[in-house]
Scaffold this motif. Structure first.
Motif, PDB file in Angstrom:
ATOM      1  N   UNK A  31      -4.027   5.211  23.603  1.00 35.73           N
ATOM      2  CA  UNK A  31      -4.722   6.264  22.877  1.00 35.73           C
ATOM      3  C   UNK A  31      -5.710   5.660  21.909  1.00 35.73           C
ATOM      4  N   UNK A  32      -6.061   6.427  20.891  1.00 32.33           N
ATOM      5  CA  UNK A  32      -7.026   5.947  19.914  1.00 32.33           C
ATOM      6  C   UNK A  32      -6.707   6.611  18.580  1.00 32.33           C
ATOM      7  N   UNK A  33      -7.101   5.935  17.514  1.00 31.08           N
ATOM      8  CA  UNK A  33      -6.773   6.423  16.175  1.00 31.08           C
ATOM      9  C   UNK A  33      -7.717   5.777  15.174  1.00 31.08           C
ATOM     10  N   UNK A  34      -7.648   6.283  13.946  1.00 28.76           N
ATOM     11  CA  UNK A  34      -8.451   5.748  12.855  1.00 28.76           C
ATOM     12  C   UNK A  34      -7.540   5.418  11.681  1.00 28.76           C
ATOM     13  N   UNK A  35      -7.719   4.225  11.121  1.00 31.09           N
ATOM     14  CA  UNK A  35      -6.993   3.784   9.936  1.00 31.09           C
ATOM     15  C   UNK A  35      -7.946   3.782   8.740  1.00 31.09           C
ATOM     16  N   UNK A  36      -7.368   3.994   7.564  1.00 34.48           N
ATOM     17  CA  UNK A  36      -8.177   3.921   6.341  1.00 34.48           C
ATOM     18  C   UNK A  36      -7.305   3.391   5.213  1.00 34.48           C
ATOM     19  N   UNK A  37      -7.890   2.471   4.428  1.00 34.96           N
ATOM     20  CA  UNK A  37      -7.180   1.910   3.287  1.00 34.96           C
ATOM     21  C   UNK A  37      -8.161   1.720   2.139  1.00 34.96           C
ATOM     22  N   UNK A  38      -7.749   2.151   0.963  1.00 38.44           N
ATOM     23  CA  UNK A  38      -8.535   1.941  -0.250  1.00 38.44           C
ATOM     24  C   UNK A  38      -7.887   0.820  -1.052  1.00 38.44           C
ATOM     25  N   UNK A  39      -8.672  -0.159  -1.447  1.00 36.96           N
ATOM     26  CA  UNK A  39      -8.174  -1.329  -2.178  1.00 36.96           C
ATOM     27  C   UNK A  39      -8.747  -1.283  -3.581  1.00 36.96           C
ATOM     28  N   UNK A  40      -7.876  -1.224  -4.574  1.00 36.95           N
ATOM     29  CA  UNK A  40      -8.290  -1.207  -5.975  1.00 36.95           C
ATOM     30  C   UNK A  40      -8.127  -2.601  -6.562  1.00 36.95           C
ATOM     31  N   UNK A  41      -9.139  -3.067  -7.276  1.00 39.74           N
ATOM     32  CA  UNK A  41      -9.057  -4.376  -7.924  1.00 39.74           C
ATOM     33  C   UNK A  41     -10.064  -4.420  -9.059  1.00 39.74           C
ATOM     34  N   UNK A  42      -9.918  -5.381  -9.940  1.00 42.23           N
ATOM     35  CA  UNK A  42     -10.861  -5.548 -11.037  1.00 42.23           C
ATOM     36  C   UNK A  42     -12.141  -6.192 -10.514  1.00 42.23           C
ATOM     37  N   UNK A  43     -13.308  -5.753 -10.972  1.00 42.70           N
ATOM     38  CA  UNK A  43     -14.564  -6.411 -10.554  1.00 42.70           C
ATOM     39  C   UNK A  43     -14.543  -7.880 -10.956  1.00 42.70           C
ATOM     40  N   UNK A  44     -15.086  -8.705 -10.113  1.00 41.64           N
ATOM     41  CA  UNK A  44     -15.104 -10.144 -10.384  1.00 41.64           C
ATOM     42  C   UNK A  44     -16.378 -10.745  -9.818  1.00 41.64           C
ATOM     43  N   UNK A  45     -16.804 -11.807 -10.461  1.00 45.39           N
ATOM     44  CA  UNK A  45     -18.034 -12.484 -10.046  1.00 45.39           C
ATOM     45  C   UNK A  45     -17.704 -13.567  -9.018  1.00 45.39           C
ATOM     46  N   UNK A  67       0.832  -1.198   0.000  1.00 46.11           N
ATOM     47  CA  UNK A  67       0.000   0.000   0.000  1.00 46.11           C
ATOM     48  C   UNK A  67       0.871   1.255   0.000  1.00 46.11           C
ATOM     49  N   UNK A  68       0.502   2.212  -0.809  1.00 44.28           N
ATOM     50  CA  UNK A  68       1.200   3.486  -0.890  1.00 44.28           C
ATOM     51  C   UNK A  68       0.176   4.606  -0.707  1.00 44.28           C
ATOM     52  N   UNK A  69       0.466   5.504   0.244  1.00 46.68           N
ATOM     53  CA  UNK A  69      -0.394   6.669   0.500  1.00 46.68           C
ATOM     54  C   UNK A  69      -1.852   6.265   0.715  1.00 46.68           C
ATOM     55  N   UNK A  70      -2.036   5.173   1.436  1.00 42.62           N
ATOM     56  CA  UNK A  70      -3.386   4.737   1.781  1.00 42.62           C
ATOM     57  C   UNK A  70      -4.116   4.002   0.685  1.00 42.62           C
ATOM     58  N   UNK A  71      -3.435   3.582  -0.394  1.00 46.69           N
ATOM     59  CA  UNK A  71      -4.076   2.889  -1.503  1.00 46.69           C
ATOM     60  C   UNK A  71      -3.306   1.607  -1.788  1.00 46.69           C
ATOM     61  N   UNK A  72      -4.012   0.493  -1.821  1.00 50.88           N
ATOM     62  CA  UNK A  72      -3.431  -0.802  -2.162  1.00 50.88           C
ATOM     63  C   UNK A  72      -3.974  -1.201  -3.532  1.00 50.88           C
ATOM     64  N   UNK A  73      -3.112  -1.162  -4.545  1.00 48.55           N
ATOM     65  CA  UNK A  73      -3.519  -1.417  -5.927  1.00 48.55           C
ATOM     66  C   UNK A  73      -3.312  -2.897  -6.244  1.00 48.55           C
ATOM     67  N   UNK A  74      -4.412  -3.630  -6.420  1.00 50.41           N
ATOM     68  CA  UNK A  74      -4.361  -5.068  -6.724  1.00 50.41           C
ATOM     69  C   UNK A  74      -4.864  -5.365  -8.130  1.00 50.41           C
ATOM     70  N   UNK A  75      -4.898  -4.358  -8.968  1.00 50.22           N
ATOM     71  CA  UNK A  75      -5.417  -4.583 -10.319  1.00 50.22           C
ATOM     72  C   UNK A  75      -4.495  -5.456 -11.151  1.00 50.22           C
ATOM     73  N   UNK A  76      -3.246  -5.573 -10.759  1.00 47.14           N
ATOM     74  CA  UNK A  76      -2.330  -6.468 -11.460  1.00 47.14           C
ATOM     75  C   UNK A  76      -2.130  -7.793 -10.757  1.00 47.14           C
TER      76      UNK A  76
END
Length: 693
Positions: free
Chosen positions: A98-112, A35-44
């Motif tokens: 303490x407390x915190x919030x995490x966020x991650x965006x995962x990119x991937x191709x749509x699949x059935x 993951x880079x800058x909160x984005x995990x690119x799994x399209x490949x």
């Protein structure tokens, strides 16, 4: 001799290092996307070919704020954190509490297909949203110690893969442990892959746990038989303590098996085992080589371990977890002293010293690894139990070597007697063979008689159990007719019909009782024939589809054999007539208790690893309660909520089905809830023919 032992130790060490490497990376041939800058690119990434993904890298991070998915639509966050790892804010480490919030965006191709995320243990509570919907939580997330409730439990989350991206938002709070945040990796991939991987990991841990606990019990038994073997007692304690500690780590089997155990107690058990386990190991090494040991040091270490255990019991987790360095220093010191004792024993040529040194060295290496892991120096995971497993193997070699030496000495002593009594032994051996044959024949006959007697007793019990009530009713009807209490012809005819139905039911019951008794006593011949699975499924569908549809229900049949290679034929060995006796019971029961418009589904699949043909019969009927599912296959079992009771059944049909399935070396079980239908599972052995050439 020494070279042979050294070669064996080197081989075990290679396996240990290979296992250590496998802990740090699930796949080595293809690196995981990061993951880079909160984005995990799994399209490949190809899930079918490359498997699941460990979600490492830079996640979006918001310190001292508990944000929900809608908050990120209005706020752009520019802070990121390495996952897994410590809490950091603006590039600096912050307090573990303490407390915190995490966020991650995962990119991937749509699949059935269905995707899944395996959530690891997160310290010490969290809430998780997936695509704006809350899907998992553990404990209570809060902004203070009074608002937070700690809990640890790995979970699985499933979602549809028809999107081109998934958004993960996780609130984490920690006020009860020295470490806070996400310390272990999330796993992302196809649902069947994630579930399979979880099954493999859990099975592996349970196998190791079982081996360790069995070895602990075995050494306790050795000590019970021979109290002089104090080394066996201490080694048994080491196995039991490490086994108990395993229950608190990883998948948290202790909390899963006993949900009423608080998180604090589970953590206390982990730390107490960490304090006492090494001391028991030190006592074991000292008992093995008393000439090289340091008895006074053992007493001091025992006092230290007791003090640490008491410290754990009287303080809160936030306190004693901060002082884990004390436990680690004690552990490291004991490991070093144990290795020194082993080296001295090897130099003095003590028996079994080389094997013991190899085991202690591997165990010490695994404990050092755990110390580095818990101090976030590397992320290989907690592998003390793996080191202990190899240690157990070395110990079993020592025990086997001792037994072998005793047997060699015994053989040398008895060889002379054997020569003097050769002729006598020959006659005794021939006579012994005859007696064994006669004894075996008598035992077989006795088993047959016992089986027949047991079947007879069960038959009498069953007859008296379910025949008494209808016979009493018939007698009452006959007495009423005989005494002219009922004179009206229509009434007399009605009572005659009632008695006829009772007699018909009794005839069916008697037939079922005899059938079950013969099956249980092994008197029914099963005519096994080889049959292709495809042909069997076709016959099942042709037999039941029309009749089920004709009764106003929907019949569906699903075949799932994607994991079977092409040009391979799956076959089963069954008695087709008996097997349809099983399906008649399941399907007609389902028809009987499913309202019009409901569904009956047959699902067929092949479990390749287990080489089993799996059949699932599901309906949308009234179902049975969870309490009844464990007793539904018992003979004559009924109660107010069972389907047998509601339908007037005898309670024998499922018992007969169970006997038939087990005679095929298969298994049958059920899952159900009231109002949720029944889900019957059947597994049968299956074989796969070689590819056609």
């Amino acid at each position: 001799m020494i070279r042979r032992y050294l070669g064996l130790i080197a081989l075990l060490l290679v396996f240990f290092l290979a296992g250590l490497t496998s802990c740090s990376a699930k796949q080595q041939t293809t690196p995981f996307p990061v993951a880079e800058s909160g984005v995990l690119d799994l399209r490949g990434w190809n899930f079918d070919q490359q498997g699941t993904v460990m979600m490492k890298g830079k996640w979006e991070f918001v310190w001292n704020k508990l944000l929900e998915p809608t908050d990120f639509k209005t706020q752009q966050q520019q802070n990121f954190i390495q996952v897994p790892g410590s809490w950091k804010f603006q590039g600096k480490e912050v307090s573990p509490q303490g407390y915190a919030t995490y966020r991650l965006t995962i990119l991937h191709h749509p699949m059935d297909r269905t995707l899944a995320i395996r959530i690891p243990n997160i310290l010490t509570s969290y809430r998780m949203w997936l695509n704006g919907k809350e899907v998992a939580s553990a404990g209570t997330v809060g902004t203070s110690i009074n608002e937070s409730i700690p809990e640890q439990m790995p979970k699985l989350v499933f979602m549809s893969g028809d999107r081109d991206q998934d958004e993960l938002v996780i609130q984490v709070s920690n006020f009860h442990h020295r470490r806070g945040g996400i310390w272990k990796e999330f796993e992302y991939g196809a649902s069947e892959q994630v579930v399979h991987h979880q099954y493999i990991v859990s099975s592996r841990d349970m196998l190791i746990l079982g081996i360790i606990l069995m070895m602990g019990g075995y050494h306790f038994w050795l000590y019970f038989l021979r109290r002089q073997e104090r080394a066996a007692l201490y080694f048994g304690l080491v196995c039991i303590i490490i086994g108990v500690r395993m229950l608190t780590l990883g998948d948290c089997f202790l909390v899963q098996w006993f949900p009423w155990i608080p998180w604090q107690v589970s953590l206390q058990v982990e730390y107490i085992c960490l304090a006492l386990g090494p001391v028991c190991g030190m006592y074991y090494v000292s008992a093995m080589f008393p000439q090289e040991a340091y008895p006074r040091m053992n007493k001091i270490l025992l006092v230290v371990a007791g003090t640490l255990s008491l410290f754990v019991l009287v303080t809160e987790p936030i306190v004693f977890s901060k002082y884990i360095i004390l436990f680690q220093v004690s552990l490291g010191f004991i490991a070093i002293v144990s290795v020194i004792i082993m080296i001295r024993a090897v130099r003095h040529r003590r028996p079994n010293a080389i094997l013991a040194l190899g085991g202690v060295f591997i165990f010490a290496a695994s404990t050092i690894n755990d110390v580095l892991y818990y101090n976030e120096i590397w992320y290989t995971g907690d592998i003390t139990h793996y080191g202990l497993l190899l240690f157990v193997i070395m110990q079993s070699m020592i025990v086997s070597k001792r037994v072998s030496q005793m047997m060699n000495e015994l053989e040398d002593v008895t060889s002379e007697l054997r020569e003097l009594n050769n002729s006598l032994e020959t006659r005794i051996e021939s006579r012994t063979v005859e007696l064994r044959q006669m004894n075996a024949s008598l035992e077989q006959s006795n088993l047959d008689l016992e089986r027949m007697e047991d079947a007879r007793r069960r038959l009498l019990t069953n007859i008296s159990h379910d025949l008494r009530t209808p016979m009493t009713l018939i007698q009452g009807y006959l007495e009423a007719l005989h005494d002219d209490i009922i004179v009206d012809p229509d009434e007399r005819k009605k009572y005659m019909q009632l008695m006829l139905r009772k007699m018909t039911g009794l005839n069916h019951l008697i037939y079922d009782v005899f059938e079950l008794s013969k099956l249980e006593s092994g008197q029914v011949l099963i005519h096994i024939k080889e049959m292709p699975i495809e042909e069997f499924m076709d016959q099942v569908e042709q037999t039941y589809a029309f009749e089920v549809e004709n009764r106003g229900l929907h019949f569906y049949s699903v075949r799932h054999f994607e994991n079977v290679e092409r040009n391979r034929q799956l076959v089963i060995h069954i008695d087709l007539e008996r097997m349809f006796q099983v399906f008649n019971n399941l399907v007609y029961n389902a028809v009987k208790f499913t309202p019009i418009g409901g569904e009956i589904r047959m699902h067929f699949s092949y479990l390749e690893e287990e080489q089993k043909f799996c059949i699932q019969c599901m309906d949308t009927g009234i179902g049975v309660s969870k309490e009844d599912t464990v007793k539904i296959f018992e003979r004559f079992y009924k109660n107010d909520y069972s389907r047998n009771s509601k339908g007037g059944g005898s309670g024998i049909g499922l018992s007969i089905a169970k006997e038939i399935i087990e005679s095929h070396h298969g298994a049958i079980w059920v899952q159900s809830e009231l109002g949720q239908g029944c889900h019957f599972y059947i597994t049968l052995p299956a074989t796969s023919h070689k590819p056609i050439t």
